[in-house]
Design a protein around this motif. Structure first.
Motif, PDB file in Angstrom:
ATOM      1  N   UNK A 118       0.791  -1.229   0.000  1.00  8.48           N
ATOM      2  CA  UNK A 118       0.000   0.000   0.000  1.00  8.48           C
ATOM      3  C   UNK A 118       0.821   1.275   0.000  1.00  8.48           C
ATOM      4  N   UNK A 119       2.111   1.164   0.304  1.00  8.13           N
ATOM      5  CA  UNK A 119       2.985   2.343   0.345  1.00  8.13           C
ATOM      6  C   UNK A 119       3.525   2.632  -1.054  1.00  8.13           C
ATOM      7  N   UNK A 120       3.774   3.919  -1.318  1.00  8.56           N
ATOM      8  CA  UNK A 120       4.441   4.334  -2.551  1.00  8.56           C
ATOM      9  C   UNK A 120       5.578   5.270  -2.140  1.00  8.56           C
ATOM     10  N   UNK A 121       6.730   5.128  -2.786  1.00  7.69           N
ATOM     11  CA  UNK A 121       7.846   6.068  -2.570  1.00  7.69           C
ATOM     12  C   UNK A 121       8.661   6.095  -3.844  1.00  7.69           C
ATOM     13  N   UNK A 122       8.644   7.237  -4.539  1.00  5.28           N
ATOM     14  CA  UNK A 122       9.444   7.325  -5.756  1.00  5.28           C
ATOM     15  C   UNK A 122       9.925   8.753  -5.963  1.00  5.28           C
ATOM     16  N   UNK A 123      11.138   8.864  -6.520  1.00  9.86           N
ATOM     17  CA  UNK A 123      11.661  10.207  -6.808  1.00  9.86           C
ATOM     18  C   UNK A 123      10.725  10.935  -7.767  1.00  9.86           C
ATOM     19  N   UNK A 124      10.620  12.251  -7.589  1.00  8.61           N
ATOM     20  CA  UNK A 124       9.757  13.018  -8.498  1.00  8.61           C
ATOM     21  C   UNK A 124      10.360  13.002  -9.899  1.00  8.61           C
ATOM     22  N   UNK A 125       9.489  13.093 -10.881  1.00  6.29           N
ATOM     23  CA  UNK A 125       9.923  13.129 -12.276  1.00  6.29           C
ATOM     24  C   UNK A 125      10.002  14.584 -12.715  1.00  6.29           C
ATOM     25  N   UNK A 126      11.151  14.974 -13.230  1.00  9.62           N
ATOM     26  CA  UNK A 126      11.348  16.334 -13.715  1.00  9.62           C
ATOM     27  C   UNK A 126      10.728  16.480 -15.099  1.00  9.62           C
ATOM     28  N   UNK A 127      10.508  17.734 -15.541  1.00 14.01           N
ATOM     29  CA  UNK A 127       9.894  17.958 -16.864  1.00 14.01           C
ATOM     30  C   UNK A 127      10.617  17.232 -18.001  1.00 14.01           C
ATOM     31  N   UNK A 128      11.921  17.039 -17.880  1.00 16.14           N
ATOM     32  CA  UNK A 128      12.657  16.353 -18.963  1.00 16.14           C
ATOM     33  C   UNK A 128      12.581  14.827 -18.852  1.00 16.14           C
ATOM     34  N   UNK A 129      11.797  14.332 -17.860  1.00 20.25           N
ATOM     35  CA  UNK A 129      11.610  12.891 -17.722  1.00 20.25           C
ATOM     36  C   UNK A 129      12.610  12.208 -16.813  1.00 20.25           C
ATOM     37  N   UNK A 130      13.618  12.941 -16.333  1.00 27.78           N
ATOM     38  CA  UNK A 130      14.590  12.334 -15.429  1.00 27.78           C
ATOM     39  C   UNK A 130      14.065  12.370 -13.994  1.00 27.78           C
ATOM     40  N   UNK A 131      14.634  11.520 -13.159  1.00 31.32           N
ATOM     41  CA  UNK A 131      14.210  11.452 -11.758  1.00 31.32           C
ATOM     42  C   UNK A 131      15.026  12.426 -10.922  1.00 31.32           C
ATOM     43  N   UNK A 132      14.348  13.148 -10.038  1.00 39.27           N
ATOM     44  CA  UNK A 132      15.026  13.994  -9.062  1.00 39.27           C
ATOM     45  C   UNK A 132      15.124  13.196  -7.765  1.00 39.27           C
ATOM     46  N   UNK A 133      16.294  12.615  -7.524  1.00 37.36           N
ATOM     47  CA  UNK A 133      16.474  11.770  -6.332  1.00 37.36           C
ATOM     48  C   UNK A 133      16.344  12.546  -5.026  1.00 37.36           C
ATOM     49  N   UNK A 134      16.433  13.869  -5.076  1.00 39.96           N
ATOM     50  CA  UNK A 134      16.421  14.669  -3.847  1.00 39.96           C
ATOM     51  C   UNK A 134      14.997  14.959  -3.331  1.00 39.96           C
ATOM     52  N   UNK A 135      13.983  14.670  -4.144  1.00 34.94           N
ATOM     53  CA  UNK A 135      12.591  14.860  -3.717  1.00 34.94           C
ATOM     54  C   UNK A 135      11.800  13.602  -4.081  1.00 34.94           C
ATOM     55  N   UNK A 136      11.213  12.958  -3.066  1.00 39.55           N
ATOM     56  CA  UNK A 136      10.432  11.750  -3.302  1.00 39.55           C
ATOM     57  C   UNK A 136       8.969  12.019  -2.993  1.00 39.55           C
ATOM     58  N   UNK A 137       8.094  11.543  -3.876  1.00 43.25           N
ATOM     59  CA  UNK A 137       6.657  11.614  -3.645  1.00 43.25           C
ATOM     60  C   UNK A 137       6.209  10.261  -3.103  1.00 43.25           C
ATOM     61  N   UNK A 138       5.555  10.305  -1.973  1.00 38.13           N
ATOM     62  CA  UNK A 138       5.195   9.076  -1.276  1.00 38.13           C
ATOM     63  C   UNK A 138       3.700   9.048  -0.963  1.00 38.13           C
ATOM     64  N   UNK A 139       3.220   7.853  -0.726  1.00 38.62           N
ATOM     65  CA  UNK A 139       1.862   7.648  -0.239  1.00 38.62           C
ATOM     66  C   UNK A 139       1.969   6.729   0.967  1.00 38.62           C
ATOM     67  N   UNK A 140       1.320   7.144   2.058  1.00 34.29           N
ATOM     68  CA  UNK A 140       1.285   6.303   3.257  1.00 34.29           C
ATOM     69  C   UNK A 140      -0.173   5.897   3.479  1.00 34.29           C
TER      70      UNK A 140
END
Length: 160
Positions: free
Chosen positions: A26-48
């Motif tokens: 049920x949990x989600x944790x993934x780096x945010x996707x930048x406009x160019x499609x790359x992952x920003x490892x410094x900001x993660x979008x999560x669901x608890x």
């Protein structure tokens, strides 16, 4: 790039791999996707997810983890949407939890942070209250407190 940032990013890449292999249901944790499609490892979008059998059940609560270049020496800033109703969440949405401040250790993982915050949902720490409204209801009117929690859970349904 500063060497500290390299350490933060390599640790976060390891965290991501570990999470993808095995994470709590049920949990989600993934780096945010930048406009160019790359992952920003410094900001993660999560669901608890709210724990079954609690007033939080049925809610899938969005949380953002903001990592600094000093990670894992310093903990991430963990934020719910502003105005999130919980004794230990500031009006800005920032989470007040010992493992994110005084009890932080570089060995604490993203998984441990998210599970710790989920545990905090139904086991708030009134001694470390971060907002007045939920604290007062928690202390003086548990029926109304629980009602607010259930209403909030309905505001964050599963997106799946």
């Amino acid at each position: 790039m500063a060497s500290g940032g390299g350490i933060a990013r390599s640790r976060l890449m390891e965290e991501r791999k570990s999470w993808c292999k095995n994470h709590p249901h049920g949990f989600v944790a993934k780096p945010e996707t930048l406009p160019d499609g790359t992952a920003n490892l410094m900001v993660w979008n999560c669901i608890i997810p709210g724990t079954e059998g609690t007033d939080w059940e049925g809610g899938y609560f969005p949380l953002t983890l903001h990592f600094s270049e000093d990670y894992p020496t310093t903990p991430p800033v963990c934020k719910f949407p502003a105005g999130f109703f919980h004794v230990n969440v500031y009006p800005t949405g920032a989470v007040c939890l010992s493992i994110l401040s005084s009890a932080w250790k570089p060995s604490i993982t993203v998984r441990q942070i998210l599970v710790g915050i989920q545990d905090l949902f139904d086991h708030p720490n009134p001694a470390s209250a971060a907002q007045d409204i939920s604290y007062k209801l928690f202390k003086k009117n548990m029926v109304q407190y629980k009602k607010r929690v259930r209403e909030q859970a309905k505001q964050y349904p599963s997106l799946v």
